[in-house]
Design an enzyme around this catalytic site. Sequence first.
Site, PDB file in Angstrom:
ATOM      1  N   LYS A   1       0.659  -1.419  -0.076  1.00  6.65           N
ATOM      2  CA  LYS A   1      -0.098   0.035  -0.062  1.00  6.65           C
ATOM      3  C   LYS A   1       0.836   1.426   0.182  1.00  6.65           C
ATOM      4  O   LYS A   1       1.969   1.363   0.296  1.00  6.65           O
ATOM      5  CB  LYS A   1      -0.850  -0.057   1.296  1.00  6.65           C
ATOM      6  CG  LYS A   1      -1.841  -1.112   1.185  1.00  6.65           C
ATOM      7  CD  LYS A   1      -2.813  -1.121   2.373  1.00  6.65           C
ATOM      8  CE  LYS A   1      -3.998  -2.314   2.260  1.00  6.65           C
ATOM      9  NZ  LYS A   1      -4.828  -2.054   3.450  1.00  6.65           N
TER      10      LYS A   1
ATOM     11  N   TYR B   1     -12.638  -2.324  -3.520  1.00  8.38           N
ATOM     12  CA  TYR B   1     -12.988  -2.343  -2.132  1.00  8.38           C
ATOM     13  C   TYR B   1     -14.441  -2.159  -2.126  1.00  8.38           C
ATOM     14  O   TYR B   1     -15.087  -1.849  -1.184  1.00  8.38           O
ATOM     15  CB  TYR B   1     -12.361  -1.270  -1.319  1.00  8.38           C
ATOM     16  CG  TYR B   1     -11.031  -1.637  -0.903  1.00  8.38           C
ATOM     17  CD1 TYR B   1     -10.788  -2.685   0.207  1.00  8.38           C
ATOM     18  CD2 TYR B   1      -9.875  -0.873  -1.151  1.00  8.38           C
ATOM     19  CE1 TYR B   1      -9.475  -3.009   0.353  1.00  8.38           C
ATOM     20  CE2 TYR B   1      -8.587  -1.362  -0.621  1.00  8.38           C
ATOM     21  CZ  TYR B   1      -8.596  -2.447   0.240  1.00  8.38           C
ATOM     22  OH  TYR B   1      -7.075  -2.561   0.546  1.00  8.38           O
TER      23      TYR B   1
ATOM     24  N   ASN C   1      -1.977   0.396   6.849  1.00  6.30           N
ATOM     25  CA  ASN C   1      -1.517  -0.833   7.327  1.00  6.30           C
ATOM     26  C   ASN C   1      -0.507  -1.823   6.362  1.00  6.30           C
ATOM     27  O   ASN C   1      -0.659  -3.046   6.224  1.00  6.30           O
ATOM     28  CB  ASN C   1      -2.459  -1.700   8.074  1.00  6.30           C
ATOM     29  CG  ASN C   1      -3.664  -2.073   6.937  1.00  6.30           C
ATOM     30  OD1 ASN C   1      -3.649  -1.655   5.803  1.00  6.30           O
ATOM     31  ND2 ASN C   1      -4.549  -2.906   7.525  1.00  6.30           N
TER      32      ASN C   1
ATOM     33  N   HIS D   1      -2.127  -5.535   1.641  1.00  5.93           N
ATOM     34  CA  HIS D   1      -3.474  -6.131   1.643  1.00  5.93           C
ATOM     35  C   HIS D   1      -3.123  -7.472   1.108  1.00  5.93           C
ATOM     36  O   HIS D   1      -2.376  -7.842   0.230  1.00  5.93           O
ATOM     37  CB  HIS D   1      -4.255  -5.550   0.389  1.00  5.93           C
ATOM     38  CG  HIS D   1      -5.399  -6.406  -0.139  1.00  5.93           C
ATOM     39  ND1 HIS D   1      -6.806  -6.673   0.439  1.00  5.93           N
ATOM     40  CD2 HIS D   1      -5.470  -7.336  -1.172  1.00  5.93           C
ATOM     41  CE1 HIS D   1      -7.517  -7.514  -0.253  1.00  5.93           C
ATOM     42  NE2 HIS D   1      -6.690  -7.905  -1.272  1.00  5.93           N
TER      43      HIS D   1
ATOM     44  N   GLU E   1      -9.635 -10.887  -7.438  1.00  5.05           N
ATOM     45  CA  GLU E   1      -8.716  -9.820  -7.439  1.00  5.05           C
ATOM     46  C   GLU E   1      -7.510  -9.780  -8.446  1.00  5.05           C
ATOM     47  O   GLU E   1      -7.246  -8.757  -8.829  1.00  5.05           O
ATOM     48  CB  GLU E   1      -8.219  -9.583  -5.960  1.00  5.05           C
ATOM     49  CG  GLU E   1      -9.316  -9.148  -5.023  1.00  5.05           C
ATOM     50  CD  GLU E   1      -8.840  -9.708  -3.480  1.00  5.05           C
ATOM     51  OE1 GLU E   1      -9.839  -9.257  -2.788  1.00  5.05           O
ATOM     52  OE2 GLU E   1      -7.833  -9.744  -3.288  1.00  5.05           O
TER      53      GLU E   1
HETATM   54  P1  RTP Z   1      -6.972  -5.960   3.511  1.00  2.89           P
HETATM   55  O1  RTP Z   1      -8.560  -6.413   2.869  1.00  2.89           O
HETATM   56  O2  RTP Z   1      -6.374  -4.626   2.950  1.00  2.89           O
HETATM   57  O3  RTP Z   1      -6.309  -7.142   3.329  1.00  2.89           O
HETATM   58  O4  RTP Z   1      -7.216  -5.822   4.895  1.00  2.89           O
HETATM   59  P2  RTP Z   1      -7.939  -6.841   6.160  1.00  2.89           P
HETATM   60  O5  RTP Z   1      -8.686  -8.165   5.345  1.00  2.89           O
HETATM   61  O6  RTP Z   1      -7.004  -7.078   7.239  1.00  2.89           O
HETATM   62  O7  RTP Z   1      -9.175  -5.704   6.615  1.00  2.89           O
HETATM   63  P3  RTP Z   1     -10.527  -5.368   6.117  1.00  2.89           P
HETATM   64  O8  RTP Z   1     -11.697  -5.478   7.043  1.00  2.89           O
HETATM   65  O9  RTP Z   1     -10.886  -6.198   4.873  1.00  2.89           O
HETATM   66  O10 RTP Z   1     -10.572  -3.903   5.664  1.00  2.89           O
HETATM   67  C1  RTP Z   1      -9.785  -3.418   4.491  1.00  2.89           C
HETATM   68  C2  RTP Z   1      -8.909  -2.150   4.740  1.00  2.89           C
HETATM   69  O11 RTP Z   1      -9.723  -1.160   5.168  1.00  2.89           O
HETATM   70  C3  RTP Z   1      -8.953  -0.296   5.919  1.00  2.89           C
HETATM   71  N1  RTP Z   1      -9.694  -0.198   7.325  1.00  2.89           N
HETATM   72  N2  RTP Z   1      -9.659   0.823   7.985  1.00  2.89           N
HETATM   73  N3  RTP Z   1     -10.265   3.000   9.856  1.00  2.89           N
HETATM   74  C4  RTP Z   1     -10.675   1.636  10.113  1.00  2.89           C
HETATM   75  O12 RTP Z   1     -11.489   1.378  11.103  1.00  2.89           O
HETATM   76  C5  RTP Z   1     -10.546   0.648   9.178  1.00  2.89           C
HETATM   77  N4  RTP Z   1     -10.896  -0.524   9.147  1.00  2.89           N
HETATM   78  C6  RTP Z   1     -10.114  -1.177   8.088  1.00  2.89           C
HETATM   79  C7  RTP Z   1      -7.456  -1.183   6.350  1.00  2.89           C
HETATM   80  O13 RTP Z   1      -6.580  -0.511   5.428  1.00  2.89           O
HETATM   81  C8  RTP Z   1      -7.830  -2.269   5.827  1.00  2.89           C
HETATM   82  O14 RTP Z   1      -6.643  -3.211   5.533  1.00  2.89           O
HETATM   83 MG    MG Z   2      -9.894  -7.714   3.627  1.00  4.06          MG
END
Ligand code: RTP
Ligand code: MG
Length: 140
Positions: free
Chosen positions: A11, A51, A114, A117, A128
């Site tokens: 990212k 997203y 973070n 992804h 994807e």
């Molecule tokens: P990713 O999809 O990026 O691999 O991350 P993940 O599965 O661990 O998390 P996900 O729940 O799918 O959320 C996608 C991305 O959204 C951002 N996020 N921001 N501000 C917040 O509370 C929040 N929560 C999620 C993060 O960049 C997350 O990786």
């Molecule tokens: Mg995710």
Amino acid sequence: MAVQRTFSIIKPDATERNLTGAVNAVIEQAGLRIIGQRRIQMTEDQAKRFYAVHAERPFYGELVEFMTSGPVVVQVLEGENAVAKYREVMGATNPAEAADGTIRKLYAKSIGENSVHGSDSEENAAIEIAQFFSEADIAG
Ligand code: RTP
Ligand code: MG
């Protein structure tokens, strides 16, 4: 366990700090092979589509803005059990909760910024990968 592919994004918070190689080192040390890789500037349309599953979440606008704020590196990773393996290597979404040695523990700035992804299922990995790669740009 079968050989799988997963989709990864390094990212903008990580590319901005010149951490592409550092992230790739963790990926390769974990036994995952980088079989496709391209550095791109995501458009707003690409980020929104990528997203779309989060469209109703409060952080969606912020997320799209962040993912288009600088270059990203899109990747195809291959290995035994690659989807779950890469989720393990990335660590928890919130770096404060990520295990030692994970990419997010090492490098993530916050729950939003973070660093990486990774696909959350083999089905989503295929979708994807197809959004960003043609088979001609992948070599296993
Ligand atoms: P990713 O999809 O990026 O691999 O991350 P993940 O599965 O661990 O998390 P996900 O729940 O799918 O959320 C996608 C991305 O959204 C951002 N996020 N921001 N501000 C917040 O509370 C929040 N929560 C999620 C993060 O960049 C997350 O990786
Ligand atoms: Mg995710």
